[in-house]
Every structure is written in structure tokens, then in C-alpha cells.
Design a protein around this motif. Structure first.
Motif, mmCIF file in Angstrom:
data_model
loop_
_atom_site.group_PDB
_atom_site.id
_atom_site.type_symbol
_atom_site.label_atom_id
_atom_site.label_comp_id
_atom_site.label_asym_id
_atom_site.label_seq_id
_atom_site.Cartn_x
_atom_site.Cartn_y
_atom_site.Cartn_z
ATOM 1 N N UNK A 1 0.814 -1.216 0.000
ATOM 2 C CA UNK A 1 0.000 0.000 0.000
ATOM 3 C C UNK A 1 0.844 1.261 0.000
ATOM 4 N N UNK A 2 2.186 1.073 -0.177
ATOM 5 C CA UNK A 2 3.066 2.231 -0.260
ATOM 6 C C UNK A 2 3.667 2.657 1.056
ATOM 7 N N UNK A 3 3.493 1.839 2.088
ATOM 8 C CA UNK A 3 4.023 2.173 3.406
ATOM 9 C C UNK A 3 5.525 1.885 3.461
ATOM 10 N N UNK A 4 6.281 2.820 4.044
ATOM 11 C CA UNK A 4 7.718 2.629 4.236
ATOM 12 C C UNK A 4 7.951 2.145 5.670
ATOM 13 N N UNK A 5 8.384 0.878 5.861
ATOM 14 C CA UNK A 5 8.534 0.331 7.215
ATOM 15 C C UNK A 5 9.740 0.905 7.940
ATOM 16 N N UNK A 6 9.633 0.883 9.246
ATOM 17 C CA UNK A 6 10.748 1.290 10.092
ATOM 18 C C UNK A 6 11.745 0.132 10.187
ATOM 19 N N UNK A 7 13.053 0.412 10.294
ATOM 20 C CA UNK A 7 14.044 -0.676 10.416
ATOM 21 C C UNK A 7 13.738 -1.666 11.541
ATOM 22 N N UNK A 8 13.196 -1.173 12.670
ATOM 23 C CA UNK A 8 12.858 -2.081 13.771
ATOM 24 C C UNK A 8 11.906 -3.176 13.320
ATOM 25 N N UNK A 9 10.884 -2.773 12.570
ATOM 26 C CA UNK A 9 9.869 -3.719 12.111
ATOM 27 C C UNK A 9 10.470 -4.723 11.139
ATOM 28 N N UNK A 10 11.251 -4.209 10.182
ATOM 29 C CA UNK A 10 11.889 -5.074 9.187
ATOM 30 C C UNK A 10 12.819 -6.079 9.860
ATOM 31 N N UNK B 1 12.998 -1.642 -3.396
ATOM 32 C CA UNK B 1 11.978 -0.611 -3.181
ATOM 33 C C UNK B 1 12.570 0.678 -2.603
ATOM 34 N N UNK B 2 13.913 0.662 -2.405
ATOM 35 C CA UNK B 2 14.587 1.858 -1.909
ATOM 36 C C UNK B 2 14.785 1.890 -0.417
ATOM 37 N N UNK B 3 14.428 0.764 0.248
ATOM 38 C CA UNK B 3 14.607 0.714 1.699
ATOM 39 C C UNK B 3 16.071 0.403 2.002
ATOM 40 N N UNK B 4 16.674 1.165 2.885
ATOM 41 C CA UNK B 4 18.088 0.977 3.227
ATOM 42 C C UNK B 4 18.223 -0.064 4.337
ATOM 43 N N UNK B 5 18.908 -1.169 4.018
ATOM 44 C CA UNK B 5 19.178 -2.188 5.022
ATOM 45 C C UNK B 5 20.294 -1.697 5.940
ATOM 46 N N UNK B 6 20.159 -1.957 7.241
ATOM 47 C CA UNK B 6 21.199 -1.515 8.167
ATOM 48 C C UNK B 6 21.993 -2.721 8.692
ATOM 49 N N UNK B 7 22.921 -2.454 9.558
ATOM 50 C CA UNK B 7 23.811 -3.502 10.051
ATOM 51 C C UNK B 7 23.041 -4.560 10.854
ATOM 52 N N UNK B 8 21.943 -4.160 11.502
ATOM 53 C CA UNK B 8 21.138 -5.115 12.264
ATOM 54 C C UNK B 8 20.523 -6.151 11.332
ATOM 55 N N UNK B 9 20.072 -5.675 10.143
ATOM 56 C CA UNK B 9 19.496 -6.591 9.146
ATOM 57 C C UNK B 9 20.522 -7.623 8.710
ATOM 58 N N UNK B 10 21.698 -7.129 8.355
ATOM 59 C CA UNK B 10 22.753 -8.036 7.890
ATOM 60 C C UNK B 10 23.192 -8.994 9.005
ATOM 61 N N UNK B 11 23.243 -8.485 10.219
ATOM 62 C CA UNK B 11 23.641 -9.349 11.346
ATOM 63 C C UNK B 11 22.630 -10.469 11.550
ATOM 64 N N UNK B 12 21.333 -10.127 11.397
ATOM 65 C CA UNK B 12 20.285 -11.147 11.512
ATOM 66 C C UNK B 12 20.456 -12.223 10.442
ATOM 67 N N UNK B 13 20.780 -11.803 9.199
ATOM 68 C CA UNK B 13 20.984 -12.763 8.108
ATOM 69 C C UNK B 13 22.208 -13.651 8.368
ATOM 70 N N UNK B 14 23.284 -13.034 8.854
ATOM 71 C CA UNK B 14 24.491 -13.813 9.177
ATOM 72 C C UNK B 14 24.179 -14.840 10.256
ATOM 73 N N UNK B 15 23.461 -14.394 11.282
ATOM 74 C CA UNK B 15 23.093 -15.294 12.370
ATOM 75 C C UNK B 15 22.220 -16.437 11.855
ATOM 76 N N UNK B 16 21.311 -16.111 10.921
ATOM 77 C CA UNK B 16 20.440 -17.135 10.333
ATOM 78 C C UNK B 16 21.236 -18.189 9.577
ATOM 79 N N UNK B 17 22.195 -17.740 8.775
ATOM 80 C CA UNK B 17 23.038 -18.692 8.033
ATOM 81 C C UNK B 17 23.814 -19.595 8.992
#
Length: 549
Positions: free
Chosen positions: A50-59, A85-101
Motif C-alpha cells: 500500500x506504499x508504506x515505508x517500514x521502520x528498520x525495527x519492524x523489518x 523498493x529503496x529501503x536501506x538495510x542496516x547492520x542489524x538486518x545483515x547481522x540477523x541474516x548472518x546469524x540465520x546462516x
């Protein structure tokens, strides 16, 4: 809070209205951290459409949720879609992915994700990101990888206590305690205060290798750094001192633990109870048991096992049986170790039927006989003259050198040397090399049968294979020679034994004395008597005739 969040989303979905972004993010984050993460993901995707830009916390909450479920592809696809979509991933996002792997044991993709971070000028890895990697490297013993990323870490951020803990833990698990201690000292010099896990990891490692002084000094350093030890720390130290037979120091730590306001658990009591049993302090062990019960601490399988083993070792078989009965009344089933302990005790007491009943009960409980059980059973049957029954329980697929040794000893006592040779051939095919005990049993059996040529051939063979004959080996050879009246040769073997630095006991002297007695060689008997007196094997006297000893 969850109910409030659900009402919030229900309200806006029914009316097809756009909620305020701050409130939306708050409730999405709330759902992600609760048991409604799946719903949070669906809502996030809906509002993004619907065009909403999520907050990094939510993502990051949703991506962490997917990673925890093991849905790495979904998490990665969501991150890629948001990036497009233009959303900037932060270090927390990448850390979560690393932890997942890493949770999926995919170290390679975790490292690739880390490489993406390093190549991205807009994102700088932080100490949390590195520590996630280091935790896995430490667990898998990946020293080179950990040190390589440690070098990278120094360029962007400083290590913290968790970083050092991972590094120290890795070296401790590898057995390289010198490096672990060196890292510990570098850590303190660098101004990073070590916390509980660092101290306990080192203390436990040093206790395991028996270096208790270093472990105890680290324990004192804990107090100096205002880091309070907990039950785990005390368990490591008490275990170490008990294994070294240093019960006074173990009890001192036990009292210090109580003084610090820490309540000992069943592990602590079991260690001290077991330590006293092994030192023969049965009454003291039972005092700790009474104290343990008075504190309302339930006995577990390990405690029951220590009690039964200690009582059996102290020749208190009836009490050990009572402990087993108490255990069963408390609806705790004995394990294979307890059954084997009682079997061994019954065999030692000469109660063959009771020993076999324990074995049958273990089978009825569904236990598969392990090496300890088989060794106990075969050895007990052989010593009670039931060699054929012992053979029936022998299994090549399960046998190790101890099982082979027990059966061969029984065969040697019965003079079945052709079967001994066949068993030794089976051992060689299984890659098991006969040890000193097998050779000595074989030599003793041959000497008893009077086959001295074969006995000395075996003795030479074991020496050739690098196995040093012991007192029992020499005693067997001397016995065989004296039985044949070959006293000159028997004395030569005795002298050879002395030259090898083996100290004779009363038994080997008695064998020689009996041999010289048959030949009425009073001079040799008197010489042996003098030697025995000097060695403290008999009291100095002029009235005793050694031939009567």
C-alpha cells in the motif's frame, strides 16, 4: 499489548485506512517480538504493497523471525525486495541474516554476507556482527577464520568482553590453555574487564587438565575483579580438587560457596560424595548424603550411581542394593552403569546367580550390553569357571582390547591356548594390538602348563613389540622354572628383573624360597631371607624359618 495491537490492525483493515507510521511500526514490532511473528510478516507485506515505508525495527524483527525459523531464503528475498523498493538495510538486518546462516550451519554464506557488508561503503560492521561470527568459529574450532576476521575487526571497532570470551573459549576447547591465558592477559591489559563466562571457561579448562593452582588463582582473580563466581564455577573447581583427591580444599570451596549465599545442587553434593567414597571415607560420604537430603535436594541418576559404586567399592554390597531399591521406589530406573557395578560386586562376592540376575534385569529394561557390561560379565563368568558361557556372550563386533583380555585370561587359566591364538588373530584383523595384560595372562597359563619354551618365546615377542614385562610377567616365568626345578635359570630371570628396575614383592620371593626348599638349599634361602628383611617384606628375626612362611 498484543491485544491492543490486534485491535489497532483490525480497525484499519476494516476501514481500509492508513495508520500513522510511528504507531504502525510500534505495533508491528510488538507482534514480531511475540508469538504473532507470522501475522506481523503478512501485515508488513500488506502495508508495503500500500506504499508504506517500514521502520528498520519492524523489518529487522520480521527478518530475525524468519531466520530463527530457518527460512533463510524467505528472509533474504524480503531483504532484497525492500532494497529494490529503496529501503536501506542496516547492520542489524545483515547481522540477523548472518546469524540465520550460522544457525543453519552455513558458514560459507554467512561469510559472503559479511563480505557484502565490508564492500558496502554505507554500512560498517559492529562488534555484535563480528561476535555472531566469532561464536560459530569458536564452536567449530576455526582458528584461521577467527583470527582473520579479528584483524578486520580492529580496523572498524574494538573487541569487547564477548569477543574475548569467544576467543578464549575456542582455545580452551582446543586444549591450548597457554594461548587462552595469554588472550585473557591481553584482554585485561587492554582495559576490557573479564566477566563471568571468561573466568569460568578458563577455570573449567584448567581443572580438566589438572592444573588446579592456575584454576584457583583465576578464582581469586574473579573476586579481585568484583566478578562473583556462581554454582558452575564452584562445580568446576570442586570437581577438579575431588579428582586429585584434595578433599580438604574441595570442602573449603564448598563452605565458601555456602558463605557466598549460593545453594549447592545435586552435582556439587555428588562430586564430594564420590570424592569421599574414592578415598575410602564411607562415613563422611554418607554425612554429605544426609545433608543433601535434609536440604530437600532430590537424588538423580548420577548421585544414585555414585552411591552404589562407592558402597560396592567399600564392600557394602547390601547397602548398595538398598540404595538401588530406594531408587526404584522413587520411580527412577537404574542405568547400565549401575547394573554393571552391581554385577561386578556380586561376582566379587562370589554370588554368581545374583550377578546374572542383574544382567538379565538390565536386558529386560531394554539396555543393550555395552563394553563395560560385556567385560564385567565375561570376566566374572571366567573367574567363576564358566568359560563356555563367557564365550557365548563374546561378540567380535563389540569387543575391544579389554573384552579380549578378559576372555583370553579365562582361556589361559583353562589351558585353551589354541583358541587364544585364534582370538589374537581376530584381534590383529580388527586392528587391536595385544597389550601387556594379554601377554602376561598367556605367559602365566603356559608356565602353569609347563610349556616354558613357548612362554619365553612370547616374552621375547612382547619385548620386540615394545611392551615391557612387569612384575607379574617375571613372577610367572620364575614360577614355571622353579616348578621344573630349574633354579639357576629362575635366579637368572629374577636378577634380570632387578636389573630392569622392577621391585620384587613377597610373592616372587616366596616362589624362589619354595623352589630352593625342594632342593634343601638353606644357604640360598637364608640369602633371600636377608633380602626380604632389608626390603621390609618380613620382620627382622632370627627365630623364624622362612620355609614356613
Amino acid at each position: 499489548m498484543i491485544k491492543e495491537a490486534l485491535q489497532f490492525f483490525s480497525h484499519h483493515l476494516k476501514r481500509n485506512t492508513s495508520p500513522h507510521s510511528t504507531t504502525l511500526n510500534k505495533y508491528l514490532h510488538c507482534l514480531s517480538r511475540s508469538s504473532c511473528s507470522d501475522l506481523s510478516l503478512k501485515l508488513l507485506l500488506y502495508f508495503i504493497s500500500k506504499g508504506y515505508t517500514p521502520h528498520p525495527f519492524s523489518v529487522n524483527s520480521v527478518i530475525s523471525y524468519l531466520c530463527n525459523l530457518g527460512h533463510l531464503n524467505s528472509a533474504q528475498n524480503l531483504a532484497n525486495s525492500l532494497f529494490r523498493l529503496g529501503f536501506s538495510l542496516d547492520i542489524v538486518t545483515y547481522t540477523a541474516l548472518i546469524d540465520g546462516h550460522l544457525r543453519n550451519s552455513d558458514v560459507a554464506n554467512a561469510c559472503l554476507t559479511m563480505k557484502e557488508i565490508v564492500c558496502n561503503d554505507n554500512i560498517v560492521p559492529d562488534v555484535v556482527t563480528f561476535n555472531v561470527l566469532f561464536r560459530r568459529f569458536s564452536k567449530d574450532g576455526m582458528v584461521k577464520e577467527l583470527l582473520a576476521y579479528m584483524s578486520l575487526m580492529w580496523k572498524v571497532c574494538m573487541p569487547n568482553d564477548v569477543t574475548y570470551c569467544n576467543l578464549i573459549d575456542m582455545y580452551c576447547k582446543m586444549g591450548d590453555l597457554d594461548m587462552g591465558l595469554r588472550v585473557f592477559k591481553d584482554m585485561t591489559k587492554g582495559g576490557v574487564l573479564p566477566k563471568f563466562l571468561v573466568f569460568t571457561s578458563l577455570i573449567d579448562a584448567y581443572c580438566r587438565v589438572g592444573d588446579l593452582e592456575v584454576a584457583f588463582n583465576l578464582y581469586k582473580d574473579m573476586h579481585a575483579c568484583s566478578v562473583l563466581p556462581n554454582v558452575v564455577t564452584y562445580v568446576a573447581l570442586i570437581d577438579g580438587f575431588c579428582k586429585q583427591g584434595m578433599l580438604q580444599r574441595a570442602e573449603h570451596l564448598f563452605r565458601k560457596m555456602l558463605k557466598d549465599g549460593l545453594l549447592p545442587n545435586s552435582v556439587v553434593y555428588t562430586l564430594i560424595i564420590d570424592g569421599h567414597f574414592k578415598r575410602g571415607n564411607v562415613d563422611r560420604a554418607l554425612e554429605y548424603l544426609s545433608e543433601m537430603l535434609a536440604r530437600g535436594i532430590r537424588l538423580d541418576i548420577v548421585t544414585y550411581g555414585a552411591l552404589i559404586q562407592g558402597l560396592c567399592a567399600g564392600n557394602k554390597l547390601e547397602s548398595a542394593v538398598e540404595v538401588k531399591e530406594h531408587m526404584v521406589k522413587n520411580r527412577l530406573a537404574p542405568d547400565n552403569i549401575i547394573f554393571s557395578t552391581l554385577m561386578r560386586a556380586y561376582f566379587k562376592a562370589g554370588n554368581l546367580k545374583a550377578a546374572l540376575d542383574e544382567y538379565k534385569e538390565s536386558l529386560a529394561q531394554g539396555f543393550e550390553p555395552d563394553i563395560v557390561t560385556l567385560t564385567t560379565l565375561i570376566d566374572g563368568l571366567c573367574k567363576h569357571g564358566h568359560l563356555n558361557e563367557a564365550k557365548g556372550h563374546f561378540s567380535k563386533s563389540k569387543a575391544n582390547e579389554v573384552v579380549y583380555s578378559a576372555l583370553i585370561d579365562g582361556m589361559c587359566k583353562e589351558g585353551e591356548f589354541s583358541q587364544v591364538q585364534m582370538l589374537c588373530k581376530d584381534m590383529a584383523e580388527a586392528g587391536i594390538v595385544p597389550d601387556k595384560y594379554i601377554y602376561t595372562s598367556w605367559i602365566a597359563g603356559l608356565c602353569k602348563q609347563g610349556d616354558l619354551v613357548e612362554a619365553f618365546r612370547l616374552k621375547n615377542k612382547m619385548i620386540k613389540e615394545g611392551i615391557i614385562p612387569d612384575l607379574l610377567t617375571y613372577s610367572s616365568l620364575i614360577f614355571g622354572l622353579t616348578n621344573k626345578g630349574l633354579m639357576i635359570e629362575a635366579k637368572q630371570v629374577f636378577n634380570d628383573m632387578l636389573e630392569k628396575g622392577i621391585t620384587p614383592d613377597y610373592v616372587v620371593y616366596d616362589i624362589l624360597v619354595r623352589g630352593y626348599t625342594v632342593q634343601d638349599d638353606t644357604v640360598r634361602i637364608s640369602q633371600l631371607q636377608d633380602e626380604m628383611t632389608k626390603r621390609g617384606l618380613i620382620k627382622e628375626t632370627t627365630d623364624v624359618d622362612i620355609r614356613k612362611l
